[in-house]
Design a protein around this motif. Sequence first.
Motif, PDB file in Angstrom:
ATOM      1  N   THR A   1       0.822  -1.210   0.000  1.00  0.00           N
ATOM      2  CA  THR A   1       0.000   0.000   0.000  1.00  0.00           C
ATOM      3  C   THR A   1       0.859   1.266   0.000  1.00  0.00           C
ATOM      4  O   THR A   1       0.617   2.191  -0.786  1.00  0.00           O
ATOM      5  N   GLU A   2       1.885   1.295   0.842  1.00  0.00           N
ATOM      6  CA  GLU A   2       2.757   2.474   0.931  1.00  0.00           C
ATOM      7  C   GLU A   2       3.486   2.702  -0.397  1.00  0.00           C
ATOM      8  O   GLU A   2       3.589   3.840  -0.874  1.00  0.00           O
ATOM      9  N   ALA A   3       4.011   1.628  -0.971  1.00  0.00           N
ATOM     10  CA  ALA A   3       4.732   1.748  -2.238  1.00  0.00           C
ATOM     11  C   ALA A   3       3.785   2.224  -3.345  1.00  0.00           C
ATOM     12  O   ALA A   3       4.155   3.020  -4.208  1.00  0.00           O
ATOM     13  N   ASN A   4       2.580   1.733  -3.291  1.00  0.00           N
ATOM     14  CA  ASN A   4       1.574   2.110  -4.272  1.00  0.00           C
ATOM     15  C   ASN A   4       1.259   3.602  -4.175  1.00  0.00           C
ATOM     16  O   ASN A   4       1.139   4.294  -5.200  1.00  0.00           O
TER      17      ASN A   4
ATOM     18  N   LYS B   1     -12.938  -9.843  -0.512  1.00  0.00           N
ATOM     19  CA  LYS B   1     -12.658  -8.988   0.659  1.00  0.00           C
ATOM     20  C   LYS B   1     -11.284  -8.290   0.566  1.00  0.00           C
ATOM     21  O   LYS B   1     -11.195  -7.067   0.694  1.00  0.00           O
ATOM     22  N   GLU B   2     -10.250  -9.057   0.345  1.00  0.00           N
ATOM     23  CA  GLU B   2      -8.903  -8.486   0.371  1.00  0.00           C
ATOM     24  C   GLU B   2      -8.729  -7.406  -0.713  1.00  0.00           C
ATOM     25  O   GLU B   2      -8.140  -6.356  -0.474  1.00  0.00           O
TER      26      GLU B   2
ATOM     27  N   CYS C   1      -8.036  -1.895  -2.251  1.00  0.00           N
ATOM     28  CA  CYS C   1      -8.458  -0.787  -3.115  1.00  0.00           C
ATOM     29  C   CYS C   1      -8.880   0.411  -2.252  1.00  0.00           C
ATOM     30  O   CYS C   1      -8.507   1.561  -2.541  1.00  0.00           O
ATOM     31  N   ALA C   2      -9.634   0.134  -1.203  1.00  0.00           N
ATOM     32  CA  ALA C   2     -10.108   1.207  -0.315  1.00  0.00           C
ATOM     33  C   ALA C   2      -8.921   1.968   0.279  1.00  0.00           C
ATOM     34  O   ALA C   2      -8.931   3.212   0.337  1.00  0.00           O
TER      35      ALA C   2
ATOM     36  N   GLY D   1      -7.815   4.542  -1.930  1.00  0.00           N
ATOM     37  CA  GLY D   1      -8.785   5.554  -2.331  1.00  0.00           C
ATOM     38  C   GLY D   1      -9.685   5.131  -3.479  1.00  0.00           C
ATOM     39  O   GLY D   1     -10.319   5.968  -4.120  1.00  0.00           O
ATOM     40  N   VAL D   2      -9.774   3.823  -3.741  1.00  0.00           N
ATOM     41  CA  VAL D   2     -10.631   3.344  -4.830  1.00  0.00           C
ATOM     42  C   VAL D   2     -11.772   2.508  -4.232  1.00  0.00           C
ATOM     43  O   VAL D   2     -11.538   1.454  -3.641  1.00  0.00           O
ATOM     44  N   LYS D   3     -12.996   3.005  -4.378  1.00  0.00           N
ATOM     45  CA  LYS D   3     -14.144   2.318  -3.806  1.00  0.00           C
ATOM     46  C   LYS D   3     -14.620   1.197  -4.731  1.00  0.00           C
ATOM     47  O   LYS D   3     -14.889   1.434  -5.907  1.00  0.00           O
TER      48      LYS D   3
END
Lengths: 409, 409
Positions: free
Chosen positions: A332-335, B229-230, B235-236, B239-241
């Motif tokens: 997530t951080e790298a993204n 789920k993952e 994505c959340a 920032g992607v819903k």
Amino acid sequence: MALSIQPYKGTRDFYPEDMRLRKWMFDKWREVCESFGYEEYDGPVLEPLELFTAKTSEEIVDDQSYSFTDRGERKVIMRPEMTPTVSRMVAARRQELAYPARLYSIANFFRYERPQKGRLREFWQLNADIFGIEGVEADVEIIQLADALMKSFGSKEGSYEIRLNSRVLLDNKINAAEPKVEIDKIIRLIDGFEKMDELEFKAKLTEAVNKPNDLYQFLMDDRETEATKEIIEKCASLGVKVIPKNSLARGFDYYTDIVFEVFDTNDENNRSLFGGGRYDGLVGLFGVEPVPTVGFGMGDVTLQNFLQTNNLIPELKNTTDLVLATVGDVFTEANKLASGLREKGLNVSLDASDRKLDKKIKAADKQGVKYVLFVGEAELKVQKFNLKNLQTGIENQVPLSKINKTLLA
Amino acid sequence: MALSIQPYKGTRDFYPEDMRLRKWMFDKWREVCESFGYEEYDGPVLEPLELFTAKTSEEIVDDQSYSFTDRGERKVIMRPEMTPTVSRMVAARRQELAYPARLYSIANFFRYERPQKGRLREFWQLNADIFGIEGVEADVEIIQLADALMKSFGSKEGSYEIRLNSRVLLDNKINAAEPKVEIDKIIRLIDGFEKMDELEFKAKLTEAVNKPNDLYQFLMDDRETEATKEIIEKCASLGVKVIPKNSLARGFDYYTDIVFEVFDTNDENNRSLFGGGRYDGLVGLFGVEPVPTVGFGMGDVTLQNFLQTNNLIPELKNTTDLVLATVGDVFTEANKLASGLREKGLNVSLDASDRKLDKKIKAADKQGVKYVLFVGEAELKVQKFNLKNLQTGIENQVPLSKINKTLLA
């Protein structure tokens, strides 16, 4: 049984490195055409068959076309060239268009041919046409544009020549021959002249007409005529050298006046690169007032051969600036880091797999990406990252704020 | 009889103003895909028919394909979609490619359909695929890319939603149904769910299986599952819903895991804009080790409808900066002037006809060019020219040296 990995005969797969070359050529085509005020258009791949039976070369429609009947019993053809389509489009807006209308397109075409050097079953072609000018200004401009295109690729003077003829003169000469011959047949014979030796050509000419010497003399006499003089002079005044060539015919049936071609002068590759001419009658076939038109088509396969032979293709880079390689579980951080760099205008791909770092570096290198940035928890904490230049092997620690287009150039 | 000016049914002519819109969309597609490290490729329009009978949707190949037999008795198809082609291309270079391989293409496709809103016989599509990642990082990235594309066009939050499902779960549920049913048939039925009302759908489901309620309940229950789920959480965090949707199937037979779609939430245009999913098995059909793959296709027709409905299309200008209108017989001088301006990076068209000046101005204006420069002998002498802004009507005298990109912006 496994499916074949081969593309259909005579067609090409464009992998990223092939695509880079294609884009480089197309971008130059676009740049030069737009610098002359030409606007891009496109038409459909499928057209009604009758659009092409009307005026294209008989050889192409009868022997080389991909034509078939659709599920609604309509006869259709996969376009073998663009001229009938753009004429149809101009006819459809005969009144609405403003003239002179300068149009160009970059599109793919289909001909059932035996694949060989310079000829494929699917190829791309630039078409540039100017509509609405009767005078020689249009002929001059279109030749000037063809020359500018050749120069934009860095072609050296003398590596090609521009040849000009008048179909009016040539057609008159053929029409005067005895016995009356089918003009299209002789035109196609003359069109193949460059590929034969003189004896073979003369023999074929003798089969066709009674006094082949008259016609032969005419075809050999490469002096300016009344029809080509003004164009040749005007081109010369603009720095574009044009050579008169009485035997130049160009295969299409729709040419009504001047025809020209750009010819490869390389001894090992003596051939026509591309060409065009004036076809004032085509738009009129659609039941509207005719529009004077001159234009040409330039194929990607012959051009690419020419550029390769003349060493004119530069090294073309991957569009990706940077691979961001994760160390540990920091997806997530790298993204988010990648998103931030993208907002700065960088093209960043993320390698968040759990492979070893040297595998990630190898993959980036194989794809032709120049830089890899390593992202782990420690680096994220201090916002400083190790950046490796894969071309030099040098690795430096850089703060995030310093990573931009200039640094990665 | 005059030839028809109409394009073949269900196809489009792209005049310059249509082309400007198409280029604007395609440029955004390119920009966003390349910012994520995707590289462009292309394949042939014609493919062997068996490439598509193997795994594409039966409906498309049997009822909607443009397929025919070529002059060499080979069965060919005009590509109706890109996935089999790109899978073939990856299979052909299974060993040589570096993974993850990120590939995108912008290509035209052909389906014999009844032309209607959002559906044409020739359409363009962006395809983006990531090869070589088994983990959910790839699923997350491809959804993130789809979302970034929507945002790049200025789409407002809430104007679309991203829906996610797992074909594994759905297929298991269908396989458990009594009596045993053809899974493809049910998938196609479910795929059409959004276009039916609930009663109609339930009736059709009842025809197909004994206990339709079980399946119906499952399809209606839009909660996260273990399989989604993952991805939804990851994505959340970026920032992607993403919304779980048990009834989401996507029509193609090759999906093996997650499927997703971007859905237009506008009440008047409730429909799927585009979608994709994971198809780990396709590359393996070519006799090589399979490659995990996830990707999507985004069509130009539906996108354009969405952008129009949401007022997201900006005014797009002619690429020509300037029309150079001659006064008197100054063809060569004006032409040289135009060349000089082109060298400065300007796009300049020359109107050297002997029409009256107001006709030349009118034509330039109709073509959407903003500036006209008047060139006569007097002006050439002093190297100062009158420049007219056709939008404001203001005309100024400017020295040649001042005419550049900034002045004409």
